[in-house]
Design a protein around this motif. Structure first.
Motif, PDB file in Angstrom:
ATOM      1  N   MET A 142      13.317  28.676 -13.975  1.00  0.00           N
ATOM      2  CA  MET A 142      13.167  30.085 -14.143  1.00  0.00           C
ATOM      3  C   MET A 142      14.083  30.783 -13.144  1.00  0.00           C
ATOM      4  N   THR A 143      14.716  31.854 -13.589  1.00  0.00           N
ATOM      5  CA  THR A 143      15.583  32.651 -12.728  1.00  0.00           C
ATOM      6  C   THR A 143      15.142  34.102 -12.801  1.00  0.00           C
ATOM      7  N   VAL A 144      14.962  34.709 -11.637  1.00  0.00           N
ATOM      8  CA  VAL A 144      14.606  36.125 -11.559  1.00  0.00           C
ATOM      9  C   VAL A 144      15.767  36.838 -10.894  1.00  0.00           C
ATOM     10  N   SER A 145      16.201  37.947 -11.477  1.00  0.00           N
ATOM     11  CA  SER A 145      17.296  38.715 -10.886  1.00  0.00           C
ATOM     12  C   SER A 145      16.963  40.195 -10.912  1.00  0.00           C
ATOM     13  N   THR A 146      17.657  40.945 -10.068  1.00  0.00           N
ATOM     14  CA  THR A 146      17.501  42.390 -10.021  1.00  0.00           C
ATOM     15  C   THR A 146      18.818  43.009  -9.587  1.00  0.00           C
ATOM     16  N   ALA A 147      19.054  44.227  -9.989  1.00  0.00           N
ATOM     17  CA  ALA A 147      20.236  44.964  -9.549  1.00  0.00           C
ATOM     18  C   ALA A 147      19.899  45.671  -8.240  1.00  0.00           C
ATOM     19  N   VAL A 148      20.898  45.841  -7.381  1.00  0.00           N
ATOM     20  CA  VAL A 148      20.698  46.552  -6.121  1.00  0.00           C
ATOM     21  C   VAL A 148      21.572  47.800  -6.098  1.00  0.00           C
ATOM     22  N   SER A 149      21.086  48.821  -5.378  1.00  0.00           N
ATOM     23  CA  SER A 149      21.868  50.041  -5.206  1.00  0.00           C
ATOM     24  C   SER A 149      21.464  50.702  -3.897  1.00  0.00           C
ATOM     25  N   ALA A 150      22.328  51.582  -3.411  1.00  0.00           N
ATOM     26  CA  ALA A 150      22.025  52.333  -2.194  1.00  0.00           C
ATOM     27  C   ALA A 150      21.088  53.480  -2.546  1.00  0.00           C
ATOM     28  N   ALA A 151      20.043  53.645  -1.757  1.00  0.00           N
ATOM     29  CA  ALA A 151      19.098  54.739  -1.918  1.00  0.00           C
ATOM     30  C   ALA A 151      19.206  55.652  -0.694  1.00  0.00           C
ATOM     31  N   THR A 152      18.696  56.858  -0.807  1.00  0.00           N
ATOM     32  CA  THR A 152      18.753  57.799   0.310  1.00  0.00           C
ATOM     33  C   THR A 152      18.045  57.220   1.531  1.00  0.00           C
ATOM     34  N   GLY A 153      18.473  57.660   2.697  1.00  0.00           N
ATOM     35  CA  GLY A 153      17.837  57.225   3.931  1.00  0.00           C
ATOM     36  C   GLY A 153      18.200  55.815   4.344  1.00  0.00           C
ATOM     37  N   ASN A 154      19.418  55.361   3.994  1.00  0.00           N
ATOM     38  CA  ASN A 154      19.871  54.009   4.350  1.00  0.00           C
ATOM     39  C   ASN A 154      18.883  52.943   3.883  1.00  0.00           C
ATOM     40  N   ARG A 155      18.564  53.011   2.590  1.00  0.00           N
ATOM     41  CA  ARG A 155      17.649  52.039   1.999  1.00  0.00           C
ATOM     42  C   ARG A 155      18.314  51.366   0.800  1.00  0.00           C
ATOM     43  N   ILE A 156      17.813  50.191   0.451  1.00  0.00           N
ATOM     44  CA  ILE A 156      18.300  49.441  -0.698  1.00  0.00           C
ATOM     45  C   ILE A 156      17.245  49.514  -1.791  1.00  0.00           C
ATOM     46  N   ALA A 157      17.676  49.966  -2.980  1.00  0.00           N
ATOM     47  CA  ALA A 157      16.776  50.053  -4.134  1.00  0.00           C
ATOM     48  C   ALA A 157      17.028  48.866  -5.056  1.00  0.00           C
ATOM     49  N   PHE A 158      15.979  48.422  -5.707  1.00  0.00           N
ATOM     50  CA  PHE A 158      16.055  47.315  -6.660  1.00  0.00           C
ATOM     51  C   PHE A 158      15.699  47.841  -8.040  1.00  0.00           C
ATOM     52  N   ASN A 159      16.537  47.523  -9.020  1.00  0.00           N
ATOM     53  CA  ASN A 159      16.343  48.017 -10.384  1.00  0.00           C
ATOM     54  C   ASN A 159      16.563  46.886 -11.380  1.00  0.00           C
ATOM     55  N   ASP A 160      16.032  47.078 -12.564  1.00  0.00           N
ATOM     56  CA  ASP A 160      16.328  46.180 -13.680  1.00  0.00           C
ATOM     57  C   ASP A 160      15.926  44.738 -13.391  1.00  0.00           C
ATOM     58  N   LEU A 161      14.674  44.535 -13.046  1.00  0.00           N
ATOM     59  CA  LEU A 161      14.145  43.188 -12.798  1.00  0.00           C
ATOM     60  C   LEU A 161      14.180  42.395 -14.097  1.00  0.00           C
ATOM     61  N   ARG A 162      14.806  41.217 -14.054  1.00  0.00           N
ATOM     62  CA  ARG A 162      14.938  40.384 -15.252  1.00  0.00           C
ATOM     63  C   ARG A 162      14.515  38.952 -14.964  1.00  0.00           C
ATOM     64  N   VAL A 163      13.977  38.326 -15.997  1.00  0.00           N
ATOM     65  CA  VAL A 163      13.595  36.917 -15.917  1.00  0.00           C
ATOM     66  C   VAL A 163      14.382  36.165 -16.983  1.00  0.00           C
ATOM     67  N   ALA A 164      15.040  35.092 -16.576  1.00  0.00           N
ATOM     68  CA  ALA A 164      15.791  34.263 -17.516  1.00  0.00           C
ATOM     69  C   ALA A 164      15.245  32.845 -17.467  1.00  0.00           C
ATOM     70  N   GLN A 165      15.347  32.163 -18.554  1.00  0.00           N
ATOM     71  CA  GLN A 165      14.963  30.761 -18.644  1.00  0.00           C
ATOM     72  C   GLN A 165      13.495  30.535 -18.301  1.00  0.00           C
ATOM     73  N   GLY A 166      12.622  31.235 -18.968  1.00  0.00           N
ATOM     74  CA  GLY A 166      11.199  31.023 -18.752  1.00  0.00           C
ATOM     75  C   GLY A 166      10.428  32.329 -18.758  1.00  0.00           C
ATOM     76  N   GLU A 167       9.144  32.188 -18.627  1.00  0.00           N
ATOM     77  CA  GLU A 167       8.270  33.352 -18.576  1.00  0.00           C
ATOM     78  C   GLU A 167       7.453  33.321 -17.297  1.00  0.00           C
ATOM     79  N   ILE A 168       7.203  34.503 -16.778  1.00  0.00           N
ATOM     80  CA  ILE A 168       6.399  34.627 -15.565  1.00  0.00           C
ATOM     81  C   ILE A 168       4.989  35.047 -15.982  1.00  0.00           C
ATOM     82  N   PRO A 169       3.970  34.414 -15.442  1.00  0.00           N
ATOM     83  CA  PRO A 169       2.604  34.862 -15.730  1.00  0.00           C
ATOM     84  C   PRO A 169       2.424  36.319 -15.306  1.00  0.00           C
TER      85      PRO A 169
END
Length: 82
Positions: A1-28
Motif C-alpha cells: 500500500m502506498t499513501v501520498s499527499t501533495a504539499v504546499s506553503a500555507a500562511t504563517g510559515n506552515r506546510i499544508a497537505f492536500n489530496d491524500l491518495r492511497v494506491a495499491q490497496g485499501e485503508i480501513p
C-alpha cells in the motif's frame, strides 16, 4: 500500500497537505480517518529566522525543496527561532 499527499506553503510559515491518495490497496476506515486528521491542519516550519517567509515547497526525488523570501534577515550560527 502506498499513501501520498501533495504539499504546499500555507500562511504563517506552515506546510499544508492536500489530496491524500492511497494506491495499491485499501485503508480501513479508522486508519483513513486517522490519516485525514493527521494531514488536516498545516504544520509549522520550525527554526525559520525572523524576517523569512516560506513561499513554496515541493517534494522531489531528492527530498523537499523550499523557497523562502525575506528582508533584513540575520543568520546566527547555533541559534534557533521558536
Amino acid at each position: 500500500m502506498t499513501v501520498s499527499t501533495a504539499v504546499s506553503a500555507a500562511t504563517g510559515n506552515r506546510i499544508a497537505f492536500n489530496d491524500l491518495r492511497v494506491a495499491q490497496g485499501e485503508i480501513p476506515a479508522p486508519v483513513q480517518d486517522l490519516l485525514e486528521n493527521a494531514f488536516d491542519k498545516p504544520l509549522p516550519v520550525k527554526n525559520v529566522p525572523e524576517g523569512l517567509r516560506l513561499r513554496t515547497i515541493n517534494a522531489t526525488d531528492r527530498g523537499i525543496s523550499a523557497r523562502l523570501t525575506g528582508h533584513t534577515v540575520t543568520f546566527r550560527p547555533g541559534s534557533s527561532a521558536a
